[in-house]
Design a protein around this motif. Structure first.
Motif, PDB file in Angstrom:
ATOM      1  N   ARG A 201       0.842  -1.136  -0.007  1.00 61.83           N
ATOM      2  CA  ARG A 201       0.000  -0.023   0.064  1.00 61.83           C
ATOM      3  C   ARG A 201       1.134   1.183   0.090  1.00 61.83           C
ATOM      4  NH1 ARG A 201      -3.177  -3.413   3.533  1.00 61.83           N
ATOM      5  NH2 ARG A 201      -2.111  -1.949   5.512  1.00 61.83           N
ATOM      6  N   MET A 202       1.929   1.212   0.793  1.00 57.23           N
ATOM      7  CA  MET A 202       2.969   2.342   0.749  1.00 57.23           C
ATOM      8  C   MET A 202       3.484   2.648  -0.579  1.00 57.23           C
ATOM      9  SD  MET A 202       4.459   1.734   4.525  1.00 57.23           S
ATOM     10  CE  MET A 202       5.479   3.435   4.246  1.00 57.23           C
ATOM     11  N   ASN A 203       3.748   1.344  -1.281  1.00 57.98           N
ATOM     12  CA  ASN A 203       4.297   1.500  -2.524  1.00 57.98           C
ATOM     13  C   ASN A 203       3.462   2.249  -3.526  1.00 57.98           C
ATOM     14  OD1 ASN A 203       4.498  -0.239  -5.368  1.00 57.98           O
ATOM     15  ND2 ASN A 203       6.620   0.812  -4.620  1.00 57.98           N
ATOM     16  N   GLU A 204       2.327   1.716  -3.554  1.00 58.78           N
ATOM     17  CA  GLU A 204       1.367   2.394  -4.224  1.00 58.78           C
ATOM     18  C   GLU A 204       1.215   4.026  -4.240  1.00 58.78           C
ATOM     19  OE1 GLU A 204      -2.330   0.340  -3.285  1.00 58.78           O
ATOM     20  OE2 GLU A 204      -1.925  -1.559  -4.213  1.00 58.78           O
ATOM     21  N   THR A 205       1.328   4.461  -3.010  1.00 59.30           N
ATOM     22  CA  THR A 205       1.322   6.118  -2.783  1.00 59.30           C
ATOM     23  C   THR A 205       2.624   6.477  -2.790  1.00 59.30           C
ATOM     24  OG1 THR A 205       1.591   5.586  -0.412  1.00 59.30           O
ATOM     25  CG2 THR A 205      -0.543   5.648  -1.249  1.00 59.30           C
ATOM     26  N   GLY A 206       3.767   5.898  -3.254  1.00 55.93           N
ATOM     27  CA  GLY A 206       5.018   6.469  -3.621  1.00 55.93           C
ATOM     28  C   GLY A 206       6.020   6.335  -2.368  1.00 55.93           C
ATOM     29  N   LYS A 210       9.520  -0.059  -4.888  1.00 61.93           N
ATOM     30  CA  LYS A 210       9.197  -1.418  -5.268  1.00 61.93           C
ATOM     31  C   LYS A 210      10.097  -2.549  -4.864  1.00 61.93           C
ATOM     32  CE  LYS A 210       6.443  -4.462  -7.410  1.00 61.93           C
ATOM     33  NZ  LYS A 210       4.923  -4.480  -6.894  1.00 61.93           N
ATOM     34  N   THR A 211      11.317  -2.066  -4.757  1.00 67.55           N
ATOM     35  CA  THR A 211      12.499  -3.100  -4.369  1.00 67.55           C
ATOM     36  C   THR A 211      12.066  -3.585  -2.779  1.00 67.55           C
ATOM     37  OG1 THR A 211      13.712  -1.339  -3.651  1.00 67.55           O
ATOM     38  CG2 THR A 211      14.112  -2.453  -5.992  1.00 67.55           C
ATOM     39  N   GLN A 212      11.692  -2.542  -2.129  1.00 66.14           N
ATOM     40  CA  GLN A 212      11.484  -3.077  -0.747  1.00 66.14           C
ATOM     41  C   GLN A 212      10.193  -4.080  -0.548  1.00 66.14           C
ATOM     42  OE1 GLN A 212      11.507   0.370   1.879  1.00 66.14           O
ATOM     43  NE2 GLN A 212      10.628  -0.784   3.692  1.00 66.14           N
ATOM     44  N   VAL A 213       9.185  -3.849  -1.381  1.00 63.79           N
ATOM     45  CA  VAL A 213       8.264  -4.885  -1.320  1.00 63.79           C
ATOM     46  C   VAL A 213       8.709  -5.940  -1.957  1.00 63.79           C
ATOM     47  CG1 VAL A 213       5.953  -5.177  -2.550  1.00 63.79           C
ATOM     48  CG2 VAL A 213       6.520  -2.858  -1.893  1.00 63.79           C
ATOM     49  N   LEU A 214       9.342  -6.318  -3.086  1.00 62.02           N
ATOM     50  CA  LEU A 214       9.882  -7.522  -3.458  1.00 62.02           C
ATOM     51  C   LEU A 214      10.769  -8.102  -2.226  1.00 62.02           C
ATOM     52  CD1 LEU A 214      10.752  -6.593  -7.116  1.00 62.02           C
ATOM     53  CD2 LEU A 214       8.954  -8.012  -6.235  1.00 62.02           C
ATOM     54  N   GLN A 215      11.433  -7.264  -1.722  1.00 62.86           N
ATOM     55  CA  GLN A 215      12.284  -7.878  -0.656  1.00 62.86           C
ATOM     56  C   GLN A 215      11.522  -8.644   0.694  1.00 62.86           C
ATOM     57  OE1 GLN A 215      14.966  -4.936   1.061  1.00 62.86           O
ATOM     58  NE2 GLN A 215      16.690  -6.422   1.059  1.00 62.86           N
ATOM     59  N   GLN A 216      10.662  -7.993   1.042  1.00 64.36           N
ATOM     60  CA  GLN A 216       9.653  -8.399   2.195  1.00 64.36           C
ATOM     61  C   GLN A 216       8.992  -9.792   1.618  1.00 64.36           C
ATOM     62  OE1 GLN A 216       9.514  -7.584   5.116  1.00 64.36           O
ATOM     63  NE2 GLN A 216       8.027  -9.138   5.574  1.00 64.36           N
TER      64      GLN A 216
END
Length: 474
Positions: A201-206, A210-216
């Protein structure tokens, strides 16, 4: 007169052969005066470890599993069967000093062709008694050697019993530990999935890349893999426990439990006496086999001496069956056998002496290994205790942090993400405490095993010249 002459000749010839043996002594080993870490207050061996030492863990389920294993495990049944074999071999060895008797009957058909006569029949019956007199006691020493093997086999059974109880205990602890690890891993996985959802959700708002999402997401994959591995290990440990208790793998399922709630950690007494190793079955078995080798060497030396045999024979023969038992012939034949040129006899003495050396070295190795086992167990238990104190402090501090972060979330000071991070750190510390508890339990079992597990001490020296009385309780 002839028999007396045989005895005199045997006595004279025996003076040329060295059959002397030193008195039996336990093989020398380094002395052990105390264990480290030690305490000034000493306790007796009997007060330190009771025969049913596993009950100190305070778990009725463990008690039931051990009783089931003792009754159904095939390894322990095989060892018990070996005791019966050794007992029968004692009787067999003792039979070597007893007389033997044979009885036979038959009929002889005979025809002489050039005399024109028909077949003649001659009936006969004969018996013979033979006695190889154990003048020097060679057979007696063989019997005593087999008696020592019997007691060694009993000690093997006790060692197998102790190993079985230890394996059931540690495997049971492993299953419960995996149950707790699976529950904690599932909680950690759920937390990380929630973190991944927040980051998406935080990635969607910038707010995050995206790399942090993929890492998680990758972290979620890793935790899922670990969870599957915990479940696989749990199934394998459950199968091992089934086999130990004599149940086919797949036909037994231990209900899920919590190790820290179910199994208590018993205290280890301070001031353990060094003499406790006299209770350890593998040491007892090793020394009985030293005694066995000693007796076999003595028997081999005595076999160099002349042997005396008495043979009595009697029988009857007749051309008519109805007159067969009307007349008898009988006789007595004493004899002496002098092994002057039998190289195998003296070679066997050298063989038994070398085997005695092997038995002594095996005993010394077993004692030294026992010293190491006890010392390692004590060192591990001491380290477990110190590590547990540090981990408890770590868990307590992280618990305070998690509570404060949770309170700050309600006030809007921190984000949900920070709460999850604090919970994740706390779960990791709790897993370390679980692992420490399981390791402490296993190390305590290993200490009980290393110290002989409550079996009474055995003085092999006292059995060196004792009569054989088989124990049938096993």
């Amino acid at each position: 007169m002839f028999a007396a002459g045989c005895v005199c000749a045997a006595v004279l010839l025996s003076g040329c052969v060295d059959v002397s043996m030193r008195a039996y002594e336990r093989p020398a080993t380094p002395e052990k005066n105390h264990w480290t870490p030690s305490d000034a207050i000493s306790v007796s061996a009997a007060d330190t470890i009771s025969p049913d030492w596993w009950k100190a863990f305070g778990d009725p389920t463990l008690d039931a599993l051990i009783q089931k294993a003792i009754a159904g495990n095939f390894d322990i049944q095989s060892l018990a069967a070996r005791i019966r074999v050794a007992s029968a071999e004692v009787t067999e060895a003792h039979a070597g000093a007893l007389p033997t008797a044979d009885l036979g009957a038959g009929v002889n058909y005979q025809k002489i062709t050039n005399m024109g006569q028909g077949f003649t029949k001659q009936y006969n019956v004969a018996g013979q008694v033979n006695w190889d007199i154990d003048v020097w006691g060679a057979v007696e020493k063989s019997v005593e050697a087999q008696q020592a093997e019997f007691h060694a086999t009993e000690a093997d059974w006790r060692a197998g019993y102790l190993l079985l109880v230890s394996n059931v205990s540690t495997t049971y602890f492993q299953v419960l530990q995996l149950d707790d690890q699976i529950a904690q891993q599932q909680t950690t996985l759920d937390t990380n999935r929630q973190i991944a959802a927040i980051l998406e959700r935080m990635n969607e708002t910038g707010l995050v890349p995206k790399t942090q999402v993929l890492q998680q997401r990758a972290e979620v994959n890793r935790l899922t893999t670990d969870l599957l591995e915990f479940k696989r290990s749990r199934d394998l440990a459950n199968n091992a426990l089934a086999t130990l208790t004599g149940t086919p793998a797949g036909e037994f399922q231990l209900p899920a439990g919590h190790l820290q709630q179910r199994v208590q950690l018993p205290p280890v007494p301070a001031g353990l006496p060094a003499q406790m190793l006299a209770r350890r079955p593998d040491i007892v078995a090793a020394e009985f086999r030293v005694l066995e080798a000693y007796k076999l060497t003595h028997s081999a030396k005595l076999a160099q001496l002349p042997t005396i045999s008495l043979t009595g024979h009697g029988g009857s023969s007749s051309f008519a069956l109805n007159t067969l038992l009307k007349s008898f012939t009988y006789g007595l034949m004493p004899s002496i056998d002098i092994p002057l040129l039998d190289p195998t006899v003296r070679a066997h003495v050298k063989t038994t002496e070398a085997q005695a050396d092997v038995a002594e070295h095996d005993y010394q190795r077993t004692v030294m290994t026992a010293f190491q086992d006890v010392e390692n167990a004590l060192v591990n238990i001491d380290a477990d205790r110190k590590q547990r104190a540090e981990i408890d402090q770590q868990v307590a501090q992280l618990k305070v942090v998690a509570d404060q972060v949770e309170a700050q979330l309600k006030e809007g000071v921190v984000s949900q993400l920070e709460v999850f991070e604090a919970e994740r750190s706390l779960l990791s510390a709790q897993q370390q405490r679980l692992a420490n508890h399981a390791q402490s339990l296993s190390d305590t079992v290993l200490l009980y095993q290393a110290l002989g597990g409550g079996w009474p001490s055995v003085d092999v020296q006292a059995h060196a010249d004792s009569d054989f009385q088989p124990e049938t309780s096993n």
